[in-house]
Design an enzyme around this catalytic site. Structure first.
Site, short mmCIF file in Angstrom:
data_model
loop_
_atom_site.label_atom_id
_atom_site.label_comp_id
_atom_site.label_asym_id
_atom_site.label_seq_id
_atom_site.Cartn_x
_atom_site.Cartn_y
_atom_site.Cartn_z
NE ARG A 196 -55.88 20.02 -17.22
CZ ARG A 196 -55.75 18.98 -18.04
NH1 ARG A 196 -54.69 18.87 -18.81
NH2 ARG A 196 -56.69 18.05 -18.10
CG HIS A 242 -54.09 20.89 -23.99
ND1 HIS A 242 -54.71 21.45 -22.92
CD2 HIS A 242 -53.98 19.57 -23.69
CE1 HIS A 242 -54.99 20.53 -22.01
NE2 HIS A 242 -54.55 19.37 -22.46
P1 NDP Z 1 -52.65 10.46 -11.89
O1 NDP Z 1 -53.77 10.91 -11.02
O2 NDP Z 1 -52.60 9.03 -12.32
O3 NDP Z 1 -51.26 10.78 -11.19
C1 NDP Z 1 -51.00 11.95 -10.50
C2 NDP Z 1 -49.62 11.86 -9.86
O4 NDP Z 1 -49.30 13.12 -9.28
C3 NDP Z 1 -49.55 10.83 -8.73
O5 NDP Z 1 -48.32 10.13 -8.78
C4 NDP Z 1 -49.62 11.69 -7.47
O6 NDP Z 1 -48.96 11.13 -6.35
C5 NDP Z 1 -48.89 12.92 -7.92
N1 NDP Z 1 -49.28 14.09 -7.11
C6 NDP Z 1 -50.50 14.65 -6.98
N2 NDP Z 1 -50.46 15.69 -6.14
C7 NDP Z 1 -49.17 15.78 -5.71
C8 NDP Z 1 -48.49 16.64 -4.81
N3 NDP Z 1 -49.12 17.63 -4.17
N4 NDP Z 1 -47.17 16.44 -4.62
C9 NDP Z 1 -46.52 15.43 -5.25
N5 NDP Z 1 -47.11 14.57 -6.10
C10 NDP Z 1 -48.42 14.75 -6.33
O7 NDP Z 1 -52.68 11.41 -13.16
P2 NDP Z 1 -52.26 11.07 -14.67
O8 NDP Z 1 -50.86 10.58 -14.66
O9 NDP Z 1 -53.30 10.25 -15.33
O10 NDP Z 1 -52.35 12.54 -15.34
C11 NDP Z 1 -51.61 13.63 -14.87
C12 NDP Z 1 -52.10 14.92 -15.52
O11 NDP Z 1 -51.69 14.98 -16.89
C13 NDP Z 1 -53.61 15.06 -15.64
O12 NDP Z 1 -54.18 15.48 -14.41
C14 NDP Z 1 -53.76 16.11 -16.71
O13 NDP Z 1 -53.78 17.38 -16.13
C15 NDP Z 1 -52.49 15.96 -17.55
N6 NDP Z 1 -52.77 15.52 -18.92
C16 NDP Z 1 -52.32 16.29 -19.97
C17 NDP Z 1 -52.54 15.90 -21.28
C18 NDP Z 1 -52.01 16.69 -22.43
O14 NDP Z 1 -52.31 16.38 -23.59
N7 NDP Z 1 -51.21 17.71 -22.21
C19 NDP Z 1 -53.27 14.68 -21.60
C20 NDP Z 1 -53.68 13.93 -20.44
C21 NDP Z 1 -53.44 14.35 -19.14
P3 NDP Z 1 -49.46 9.75 -5.66
O15 NDP Z 1 -49.17 8.68 -6.69
O16 NDP Z 1 -48.61 9.63 -4.47
O17 NDP Z 1 -50.93 9.94 -5.40
#
Ligand code: NDP
Length: 309
Positions: free
Chosen positions: A224, A272
């Site tokens: 994002r 995006h």
């Molecule tokens: P998930 O919810 O599956 O994974 C999120 C990951 O981030 C997890 O491993 C989580 O850790 C980690 N995380 C969250 N908060 C923290 C923190 N404070 N410190 C360290 N690690 C953290 O999300 P997705 O992989 O499905 O998607 C990620 C993002 O990609 C989406 O939220 C979206 O914003 C973006 N996106 C962008 C697209 C584009 O076209 N540009 C398309 C689709 C998505 P833990 O595993 O330990 O919980």
């Protein structure tokens, strides 16, 4: 029980088509023309007008139309009884893996530099880096980040990952939690952001954190726009601490005319599109949750309102 779609600016025709194709008798309505609001228990949402869901007293589920849910959770008026769900989709994951691999390889094989040289009709081979010589750090090891890490290890890169909780991924050096963040950054010649946008992760790539990357590091943000403090990124690029950045997401989208990123020689802008939700691919899981809601079964792909992702 009807499904409503609540979205500002998304092209809805493919969604309507995909839903109707799978379920021709579906009672589907588009906000704000949604008839009797009492009938509505299930909403599909993308960038909804803030406060819109308060109009539906029997709403039980808001399903994001994509992987991210920040656009829903930023609304302080989401009714308490509502469960938020998101999309987890093989195509979305695959597409993100391909896009990030393309950007990482474009960096190691200096493809942007050749595009610039071509414009000047310059024939000048440049040195390049082998995958095995480069460490890529992936922030976020969820559905998308873990897959990206796997794709990059398969290409031969050294890969580190950073997440909130501990996990094991083949051939990936996993760093966990805030206390491991600096060590993770210090090793990442290429940094890929695939975190969800939450209170904790907003502005996480700023002057201080970018300074902890190795000299000449390359930043890829496909998560994002608000993860990055844009003026700090520009400063670190212009100081020469960062060698470049590939940005797919921005604080303001579309990226405004005249924004310094557009013409920056070391910024690669994409609109995006790293990975787009394909309605035909994800409609079955949306309808699965709709059916589950109707029959009182637990929903799938639930988002933790506490964690914010
Ligand atoms: P998930 O919810 O599956 O994974 C999120 C990951 O981030 C997890 O491993 C989580 O850790 C980690 N995380 C969250 N908060 C923290 C923190 N404070 N410190 C360290 N690690 C953290 O999300 P997705 O992989 O499905 O998607 C990620 C993002 O990609 C989406 O939220 C979206 O914003 C973006 N996106 C962008 C697209 C584009 O076209 N540009 C398309 C689709 C998505 P833990 O595993 O330990 O919980």
């Amino acid at each position: 029980m009807s499904i409503i779609i609540v979205s500002k600016g998304k092209e809805l025709e493919p969604w309507v088509e995909a839903l109707k194709e799978k379920r021709p008798d579906l009672d589907l309505r588009i906000h704000p023309d949604t008839g009797n609001h009492q009938d509505v228990a299930f909403a599909l949402a993308w960038n909804h007008p803030i406060g819109a869901f308060q109009e539906y007293p029997n709403l039980k589920c808001i399903s994001s139309m994509g992987a991210g849910v920040d656009h829903i959770l930023k609304d302080p008026n989401i009714p308490e009884q509502v469960t938020v769900t998101r999309i987890i989709d093989e195509n979305l994951t695959q597409d993100m893996g391909e896009f990030v691999a393309a950007q990482v390889l474009s960096y190691t094989r200096t493809l942007q530099e050749y595009k610039a040289q071509q414009a000047e009709q310059t024939w000048q081979p440049l040195p390049y880096k082998r995958a095995k010589e480069v460490r890529v750090g992936v922030m976020g090891l969820g559905k998308l980040g873990a897959h990206v890490a796997k794709v990059l290890t398969a290409l031969g890169f050294q890969v580190s990952g950073w997440a909130k909780s501990e996990k094991k991924l083949d051939e990936v050096a996993v760093y966990t939690g805030q206390e491991a963040f600096d060590g993770f950054l210090a090793e990442a010649e290429v940094l890929v952001c695939l975190l969800p946008l939450t209170e904790e992760t907003k502005g996480i790539l700023n002057k201080d954190t970018l300074a902890k990357l190795p000299q000449g590091a390359y930043v890829i943000n496909v998560a994002r726009g608000e993860h990055v403090v844009e003026e700090d990124l520009l400063e670190m690029l212009d100081k020469g601490h960062l060698s470049g950045a590939a940005l797919d997401v921005f604080e303001q989208e579309p990226l405004p005319q005249g924004h310094p990123f557009w013409k920056h020689p070391r910024v690669f802008v994409t609109p995006h599109m790293a990975s787009k939700t394909d309605p035909a691919s994800v409609v079955p899981q949306v309808l699965e949750n709709y059916d589950r809601l109707k029959s009182g079964k637990p929903l799938q792909n639930i988002v933790s309102s506490q964690k914010g992702y």
